[in-house]
Design a protein around this motif. Structure first.
Motif: not given
Length: 200
Positions: A115-125, A158-168, A174-177
Motif C-alpha cells: 500500500i502507498s500513501g500516508y497513514s494518518f488517519p485510516s482511510g478505510h476506517t 466499521c470496528l472490524l474494518i478498523g481492526l483489519s487495518r492494524i492486523y494487516l 491511533t490512525d484507526v481511532l
C-alpha cells in the motif's frame, strides 16, 4: 449529549491526536500493539481480516453507494441521492487532505499487503464510518423496530474494518481511532446539512 458538543469533542480529539502521534510514548504503544498482533497471526484469521478490509475499500463502498442511490432514484428522493455521493467523495477528499497535512509514514513492520500513501488517519476506517453510518441512518428512517440493531451492526462492521487495518500492518491504532473520530464528524456534518435541506 448535544450533537454540537459531540462534534467538537471528536474534532478536538483529531487535533490532539495529530500532535500526539509524534510523542515517543504514543509511538511506542502503537509499535507494541502492531508487533503483538503480528505474533498471533494465522491463515484463517488473515483471510477474515482481508475480507473486512476489502469491505472498507473504495471498490466496495462505491458499488454499495450506487446500489442504495438507485433505490432513491426510483423514489425520486433527489436530495438523498445527492447526499449519498457528497458523503462518499467528500469524506475521501477530507481523508486525503488530512493525510497530506500530517504526513505520517505507514508502519515499517511486516505488512501483509502492499500500500502507498500516508497513514494518518485510516482511510478505510474513516470512509466506512461515514458511508455505512449514513446507510444505517437511512435504513433507520424506514423502519419502526430494530433501529438499535441496525446501528449496532454498522458499528461492529466499521470496528472490524478498523481492526483489519492494524492486523494487516498498514495502520497504527491511533490512525484507526482518528479515522473513527473524523468519520463520525463528517457523518454528523452530512446529517445536519441533510436535515436542514429537508426542512426547507
Amino acid at each position: 449529549m448535544n450533537k454540537t458538543y459531540i462534534f467538537f469533542i471528536l474534532l478536538f480529539y483529531l487535533i490532539t491526536s495529530s500532535f500526539a502521534i509524534k510523542n515517543e510514548t504514543v509511538r511506542h504503544v502503537d509499535d507494541t500493539i502492531i508487533q503483538s498482533i503480528e505474533g498471533v497471526r494465522n491463515d484463517p484469521f488473515t483471510s477474515i481480516m482481508f475480507f473486512f478490509t476489502e469491505i472498507g475499500s473504495y471498490h466496495i463502498l462505491l458499488p454499495v453507494t450506487i446500489f442504495i442511490s438507485i433505490y432513491y432514484i426510483f423514489r425520486k428522493k433527489w436530495i438523498t441521492f445527492i447526499i449519498l455521493y457528497i458523503n462518499l467523495y467528500g469524506v475521501r477528499w477530507m481523508n486525503e487532505m488530512i493525510k497530506e497535512m500530517v504526513k505520517r509514514e505507514r508502519p515499517d513492520f511486516d505488512r501483509l499487503t502492499d500500500i502507498s500513501g500516508y497513514s494518518f488517519p485510516s482511510g478505510h476506517t474513516m470512509n466506512s464510518t461515514a458511508v455505512y453510518g449514513l446507510i444505517a441512518y437511512l435504513i433507520s428512517t424506514r423502519i419502526k423496530k430494530g433501529k438499535r440493531v441496525v446501528f449496532a451492526v454498522s458499528s461492529i462492521l466499521c470496528l472490524l474494518i478498523g481492526l483489519s487495518r492494524i492486523y494487516l500492518g498498514v495502520h497504527y491504532l491511533t490512525d484507526v481511532l482518528a479515522g473513527f473520530a473524523v468519520g463520525l464528524c463528517w457523518l454528523m456534518f452530512i446529517l445536519t446539512i441533510s436535515e436542514k435541506v429537508r426542512q426547507k
